[in-house]
Write a protein that holds these residues in place. Structure first.
Motif, PDB file in Angstrom:
ATOM      1  N   ALA A  52     -25.612  89.376  36.748  1.00 59.74           N
ATOM      2  CA  ALA A  52     -25.812  88.474  35.615  1.00 59.74           C
ATOM      3  C   ALA A  52     -27.026  88.891  34.791  1.00 59.74           C
ATOM      4  O   ALA A  52     -27.009  88.834  33.557  1.00 59.74           O
ATOM      5  CB  ALA A  52     -25.970  87.046  36.107  1.00 59.74           C
ATOM      6  N   ILE A  53     -28.076  89.336  35.448  1.00 59.49           N
ATOM      7  CA  ILE A  53     -29.296  89.757  34.753  1.00 59.49           C
ATOM      8  C   ILE A  53     -29.074  91.073  34.003  1.00 59.49           C
ATOM      9  O   ILE A  53     -29.498  91.230  32.858  1.00 59.49           O
ATOM     10  CB  ILE A  53     -30.471  89.900  35.749  1.00 59.49           C
ATOM     11  CG1 ILE A  53     -30.853  88.528  36.287  1.00 59.49           C
ATOM     12  CG2 ILE A  53     -31.664  90.579  35.096  1.00 59.49           C
ATOM     13  CD1 ILE A  53     -31.816  88.580  37.467  1.00 59.49           C
ATOM     14  N   THR A  54     -28.400  92.011  34.645  1.00 58.43           N
ATOM     15  CA  THR A  54     -28.217  93.345  34.059  1.00 58.43           C
ATOM     16  C   THR A  54     -27.024  93.430  33.117  1.00 58.43           C
ATOM     17  O   THR A  54     -26.913  94.368  32.340  1.00 58.43           O
ATOM     18  CB  THR A  54     -28.034  94.404  35.161  1.00 58.43           C
ATOM     19  OG1 THR A  54     -26.843  94.091  35.901  1.00 58.43           O
ATOM     20  CG2 THR A  54     -29.241  94.472  36.060  1.00 58.43           C
ATOM     21  N   GLY A  55     -26.131  92.475  33.209  1.00 64.37           N
ATOM     22  CA  GLY A  55     -24.926  92.521  32.400  1.00 64.37           C
ATOM     23  C   GLY A  55     -23.841  93.401  32.981  1.00 64.37           C
ATOM     24  O   GLY A  55     -22.806  93.619  32.366  1.00 64.37           O
ATOM     25  N   ILE A  56     -24.069  93.912  34.185  1.00 61.00           N
ATOM     26  CA  ILE A  56     -23.070  94.747  34.859  1.00 61.00           C
ATOM     27  C   ILE A  56     -22.058  93.807  35.518  1.00 61.00           C
ATOM     28  O   ILE A  56     -22.425  92.943  36.306  1.00 61.00           O
ATOM     29  CB  ILE A  56     -23.721  95.651  35.915  1.00 61.00           C
ATOM     30  CG1 ILE A  56     -24.696  96.611  35.245  1.00 61.00           C
ATOM     31  CG2 ILE A  56     -22.652  96.404  36.700  1.00 61.00           C
ATOM     32  CD1 ILE A  56     -25.538  97.392  36.239  1.00 61.00           C
ATOM     33  N   THR A  57     -20.822  93.984  35.184  1.00 58.90           N
ATOM     34  CA  THR A  57     -19.780  93.147  35.761  1.00 58.90           C
ATOM     35  C   THR A  57     -19.409  93.674  37.138  1.00 58.90           C
ATOM     36  O   THR A  57     -19.177  94.868  37.297  1.00 58.90           O
ATOM     37  CB  THR A  57     -18.531  93.151  34.854  1.00 58.90           C
ATOM     38  OG1 THR A  57     -18.925  92.780  33.540  1.00 58.90           O
ATOM     39  CG2 THR A  57     -17.484  92.194  35.363  1.00 58.90           C
ATOM     40  N   VAL A  58     -19.361  92.783  38.103  1.00 58.56           N
ATOM     41  CA  VAL A  58     -18.908  93.165  39.437  1.00 58.56           C
ATOM     42  C   VAL A  58     -17.784  92.235  39.854  1.00 58.56           C
ATOM     43  O   VAL A  58     -17.661  91.124  39.354  1.00 58.56           O
ATOM     44  CB  VAL A  58     -20.049  93.127  40.484  1.00 58.56           C
ATOM     45  CG1 VAL A  58     -21.101  94.162  40.168  1.00 58.56           C
ATOM     46  CG2 VAL A  58     -20.660  91.754  40.585  1.00 58.56           C
ATOM     47  N   GLY A  59     -16.987  92.716  40.771  1.00 57.20           N
ATOM     48  CA  GLY A  59     -15.863  91.931  41.251  1.00 57.20           C
ATOM     49  C   GLY A  59     -15.893  91.798  42.748  1.00 57.20           C
ATOM     50  O   GLY A  59     -16.924  91.980  43.393  1.00 57.20           O
TER      51      GLY A  59
END
Length: 192
Positions: A52-59
């Motif tokens: 959420a902080i980095t904007g990297i989407t994870v699943g």
């Protein structure tokens, strides 16, 4: 559905066909069901504060337990693919990491293909004309629907062409076979 026909000149070919209203509604229904599967999978992904902080989407880091989604989102690596990696390493680390990082992008691409199909579909039937890019997205979406139906029906090499009329899977198998034909005819026209 009529057969597909390539019209125009290279590189601006278009691919034409025609659907009746029932065919359009059937395609829309199965594709919308597919999108719902992807939405549910995406919505149940664990929340990651760093992401959420980095904007990297994870699943998800684990494979779907549902056979249908499992067919659409398989593991990236299986133990039988590499004798040097032990099954525990593959299943525990490699697949979890690859899935966590890549699954959101795979779902996004599959959803985009489904949306392209839905956006170009004449909802009440009628003429259909696709660019080459749209035709490729149609192939992706049709393939995903076929994979989902095939997993749901348990289709194998031994599955008969037709099931008895009173078999509860008979209608779904007919849809699967029809979508196979639609896909095959579009592939043949794209390759022509």
């Amino acid at each position: 559905m009529r057969t597909w026909k390539r019209v125009g000149r290279s590189p601006n070919y278009r691919y034409r066909s025609q659907l009746d209203g029932n065919e359009s509604q059937l395609i829309a229904s199965v594709v919308n069901s597919l999108v719902e599967l992807f939405d549910e999978r995406e919505q149940t992904a664990p929340h990651d504060e760093l992401a959420a902080i980095t904007g990297i989407t994870v699943g998800h880091s684990t494979a779907p337990t549902d056979a249908t989604l499992g067919r659409l989102l398989p593991d990236f690596h299986r133990p039988d693919q590499d004798e040097e990696l032990c099954a525990e390493t593959v299943n525990g680390n490699v697949n979890a990491a690859l899935r966590s990082v890549n699954e959101p992008h795979i779902i996004s691409a599959k959803r985009a293909a489904a949306q392209t199909l839905l956006d170009s579909l004449p909802m009440n039937g009628g003429n259909l004309e696709l660019t080459e890019a749209q035709a490729l997205e149609w192939l992706t979406a049709l393939n995903d629907v076929r994979l989902a139906l095939g997993a749901m029906l348990g289709i194998t090499e031994d599955t008969p062409e037709e099931l008895p009329y009173d078999d509860p899977k008979a209608g779904h198998l007919e849809v699967y076979r029809w979508l196979t034909l639609v896909q095959m005819l579009l592939v043949e026209e794209l390759m022509r």
